[in-house]
Design an enzyme around this catalytic site. Structure first.
Site, short mmCIF file in Angstrom:
data_model
loop_
_atom_site.label_atom_id
_atom_site.label_comp_id
_atom_site.label_asym_id
_atom_site.label_seq_id
_atom_site.Cartn_x
_atom_site.Cartn_y
_atom_site.Cartn_z
N LYS A 130 0.87 -1.19 0.00
CA LYS A 130 0.00 0.00 0.00
C LYS A 130 0.90 1.23 0.00
O LYS A 130 2.05 1.16 0.39
CB LYS A 130 -0.87 0.01 1.27
CG LYS A 130 -2.08 0.90 1.17
CD LYS A 130 -3.24 0.24 0.46
CE LYS A 130 -4.36 1.22 0.18
NZ LYS A 130 -5.55 0.57 -0.39
N ASP A 170 -6.86 4.44 -4.72
CA ASP A 170 -7.55 4.35 -3.43
C ASP A 170 -8.13 5.75 -3.22
O ASP A 170 -8.34 6.48 -4.21
CB ASP A 170 -6.56 3.96 -2.30
CG ASP A 170 -7.26 3.62 -0.99
OD1 ASP A 170 -7.86 2.54 -0.90
OD2 ASP A 170 -7.22 4.44 -0.05
P1 NDP Z 1 -12.72 8.19 -3.16
O1 NDP Z 1 -11.62 9.16 -2.96
O2 NDP Z 1 -13.25 7.98 -4.52
O3 NDP Z 1 -13.95 8.56 -2.21
C1 NDP Z 1 -13.80 8.63 -0.84
C2 NDP Z 1 -15.13 9.05 -0.25
O4 NDP Z 1 -15.06 8.97 1.17
C3 NDP Z 1 -15.48 10.49 -0.57
O5 NDP Z 1 -16.85 10.64 -0.63
C4 NDP Z 1 -14.91 11.22 0.65
O6 NDP Z 1 -15.52 12.48 0.91
C5 NDP Z 1 -15.24 10.26 1.75
N1 NDP Z 1 -14.31 10.44 2.88
C6 NDP Z 1 -12.96 10.45 2.86
N2 NDP Z 1 -12.46 10.68 4.08
C7 NDP Z 1 -13.52 10.82 4.88
C8 NDP Z 1 -13.68 11.06 6.26
N3 NDP Z 1 -12.61 11.24 7.07
N4 NDP Z 1 -14.94 11.11 6.75
C9 NDP Z 1 -16.01 10.91 5.94
N5 NDP Z 1 -15.92 10.69 4.62
C10 NDP Z 1 -14.70 10.64 4.11
O7 NDP Z 1 -12.19 6.82 -2.52
P2 NDP Z 1 -12.71 5.34 -2.77
O8 NDP Z 1 -14.18 5.35 -2.98
O9 NDP Z 1 -11.83 4.72 -3.77
O10 NDP Z 1 -12.37 4.68 -1.36
C11 NDP Z 1 -13.30 4.63 -0.27
C12 NDP Z 1 -12.87 3.54 0.69
O11 NDP Z 1 -12.88 2.28 0.01
C13 NDP Z 1 -11.49 3.68 1.30
O12 NDP Z 1 -11.49 3.15 2.61
C14 NDP Z 1 -10.65 2.77 0.41
O13 NDP Z 1 -9.48 2.33 1.07
C15 NDP Z 1 -11.62 1.64 0.17
N6 NDP Z 1 -11.33 0.81 -0.98
C16 NDP Z 1 -11.25 1.35 -2.24
C17 NDP Z 1 -10.99 0.53 -3.32
C18 NDP Z 1 -10.99 1.04 -4.71
O14 NDP Z 1 -10.93 0.21 -5.64
N7 NDP Z 1 -11.10 2.33 -4.96
C19 NDP Z 1 -10.72 -0.91 -3.14
C20 NDP Z 1 -10.93 -1.38 -1.80
C21 NDP Z 1 -11.18 -0.53 -0.78
P3 NDP Z 1 -14.73 13.84 0.57
O15 NDP Z 1 -14.88 14.02 -0.90
O16 NDP Z 1 -15.41 14.87 1.38
O17 NDP Z 1 -13.30 13.62 0.99
#
Ligand code: NDP
Length: 451
Positions: A130, A170
């Site tokens: 990671k 991510d």
């Molecule tokens: P994105 O950057 O596309 O989206 C993240 C989302 O989470 C946004 O809506 C963001 O809001 C919100 N967010 C981030 N930090 C916080 C916080 N502290 N409190 C509340 N909301 C928050 O990321 P992903 O959708 O790719 O990833 C989301 C999760 O899924 C993560 O935990 C990631 O590790 C996990 N994941 C992702 C994978 C992938 O293929 N993308 C694979 C497996 C797991 P804002 O815009 O306001 O920051």
């Protein structure tokens, strides 16, 4: 105070705490995994004699580096970059890159550690890694994001490679960032290889990769409902936190499976739409305009916006899918969900539920799909992208989607079966940890120790 029944596990955990003091997320992840190993270590003492657990909690390599770049006003900015190469026993290191101000050694190590077991569960030959940086892409221009990504890759390129370590996206890293990083890697190395996944379709990306984590989460949840409750997604009310890549495609697949998604969030607040979220409006706001979720309530009559993202768990639902970030769902929120009649929770984000929340779900018989198993669809499809890159060939959307669905169903059954074999039937936290671990530990045992 002793937390483990098994003295070997307690000794390993104490050493991890001493060596990684001040890294709470990493310690939380290690604790959760080691707890699951109690029955395994009791049954197979050779894990102790081979020092497997002592080795599995220590990354093979951890790189930290300076990332300097120039902003639009000509000012030099400095961020910190990381890559942890946690375990390569079963394949090249594989795991995403996160760009978020909260990124630090503890967060990267917790994610890298979890990734090892998740990748193993997919059945594909991928080790765990990671990386990321405390760079905040929010509010930055395209040019600034590009210059940051190029500088980041200038150092990262020394440590990765198609057969060594293959990063992906991510939080904060989507198609745009992967494109800038891939371009820079190619410039530096003069090599067109599958060194990153999540690439654009015109330069080696795989169909379904964008949708994979969200779709996979729903394939897993559907299988869990079917096998453990003879139920389905159809007609269910669903709450999904986040509104990024995972949340958007989880919403899409939930809707395709006949469920009604009524709430989504970002780090500022959440929206509630009793008529069901209109996904095209969300995609326009988040994917095209890179705006805030509050915009939705201004555009869709009858919907509401509430400040504060944690309030989302007070929305009544049958199924809750946390898809934002770590520790976003605590014990208090879990109790509210239970009181409101939730029947299943599956984690799209990594470690979104606190240990207290998981305990509450399990105590009340709520079906619980842990991240390692439930969100493995993203990395599984990355594995399929690597496969297509090696063959210099592309599968159709339907072919990749069918493979993803098959992998997610297998992950559910392997986790369930491991939970049964080790005396905790239906505890998928334990089952996923054990099923992921057995393959890695076997490979480590066969590969010996370098003296
Ligand atoms: P994105 O950057 O596309 O989206 C993240 C989302 O989470 C946004 O809506 C963001 O809001 C919100 N967010 C981030 N930090 C916080 C916080 N502290 N409190 C509340 N909301 C928050 O990321 P992903 O959708 O790719 O990833 C989301 C999760 O899924 C993560 O935990 C990631 O590790 C996990 N994941 C992702 C994978 C992938 O293929 N993308 C694979 C497996 C797991 P804002 O815009 O306001 O920051």
């Amino acid at each position: 105070m002793s937390k483990f029944k098994n003295a070997y596990l307690q000794g390993v955990y104490d050493a991890v705490c001493k060596r990684n003091a001040g890294e709470p997320e990493f310690l939380q992840a290690v604790m959760e995994v080691l707890e699951s190993f109690e029955p395994v270590v009791a049954k197979y003492p050779e894990y102790e004699t081979n020092g497997i657990i002592d080795r599995i909690v220590e990354p093979e390599r951890f790189v930290q580096f300076r990332v300097s770049w120039v902003d639009d006003s000509g000012k030099v900015r400095v961020n910190r970059g990381f890559r942890v190469q946690f375990n390569s026993a079963i394949g090249p290191y594989k795991g995403g890159l996160r760009l978020h101000p909260t990124v630090c050694a503890s967060v990267i190590k917790f994610l890298g550690f979890e990734q090892c077991f998740k990748n193993s569960l997919t059945g594909l030959p991928m080790g765990g890694g990671k990386g990321g940086s405390d760079f905040d892409p929010k509010g930055k221009s395209d040019g600034e994001v590009m210059r940051f990504c190029q500088s980041f890759m200038t150092e990262l390129s020394k440590h990765i490679g198609a057969d060594t370590d293959v990063p992906a996206g991510d939080i904060g890293v989507g198609g745009r960032e992967i494109g800038y990083m891939f371009g820079q890697y190619k410039r530096l190395r003069n090599e067109f290889t599958g060194v990153l996944t999540g690439k654009g379709l015109s330069y080696g990306g795989s169909l379904v990769r964008t949708e994979a984590t969200g779709y996979g989460l729903l394939y897993f949840t559907q299988e869990m409902l079917k096998s453990m409750k003879q139920d389905s997604m159809s007609g269910k009310t669903v709450v999904i936190s986040g509104s990024g890549n995972v949340a958007i495609y989880a919403t899409q697949k939930a809707q395709q499976l006949g469920a009604k998604v009524v709430a989504l969030s970002d780090s500022n607040g959440y929206i509630y739409d009793k008529n069901g979220i209109q996904l095209e409006v969300v995609r326009q706001i988040k994917e095209v305009e890179r705006g805030r979720i509050s915009e939705y309530a201004k555009r869709v009559p009858g919907s509401e916006y509430q400040e504060g993202c944690r309030g989302i768990w007070s929305v009544k639902c049958d199924i809750a899918l946390p898809c934002a970030t770590q520790n976003e769902l605590d014990g208090k929120a879990a109790q509210v969900l239970v009181d409101n009649g939730v029947i299943a929770v599956a984690e799209g984000a990594n470690m979104p539920s606190t240990p207290e929340a998981i305990e509450i779900f399990q105590k009340h018989g709520v079906l619980f799909g842990p991240a390692k198993a439930a969100n493995a669809g993203g990395v599984a499809t990355s594995g399929l992208e690597m496969c297509q890159n090696s063959m210099r060939y592309s599968w159709t959307f339907e072919e990749v989607d069918a493979k993803l669905k098959h992998i997610m169903e297998n992950i559910f059954h392997n986790s369930y079966n491991a939970s049964k074999e080790f005396g905790a039937e239906g505890n998928l936290v334990m089952g996923a940890n054990i099923a992921g671990f057995l393959k890695i530990s076997d490979a480590m045992k066969w590969q010996g120790i370098a003296y």
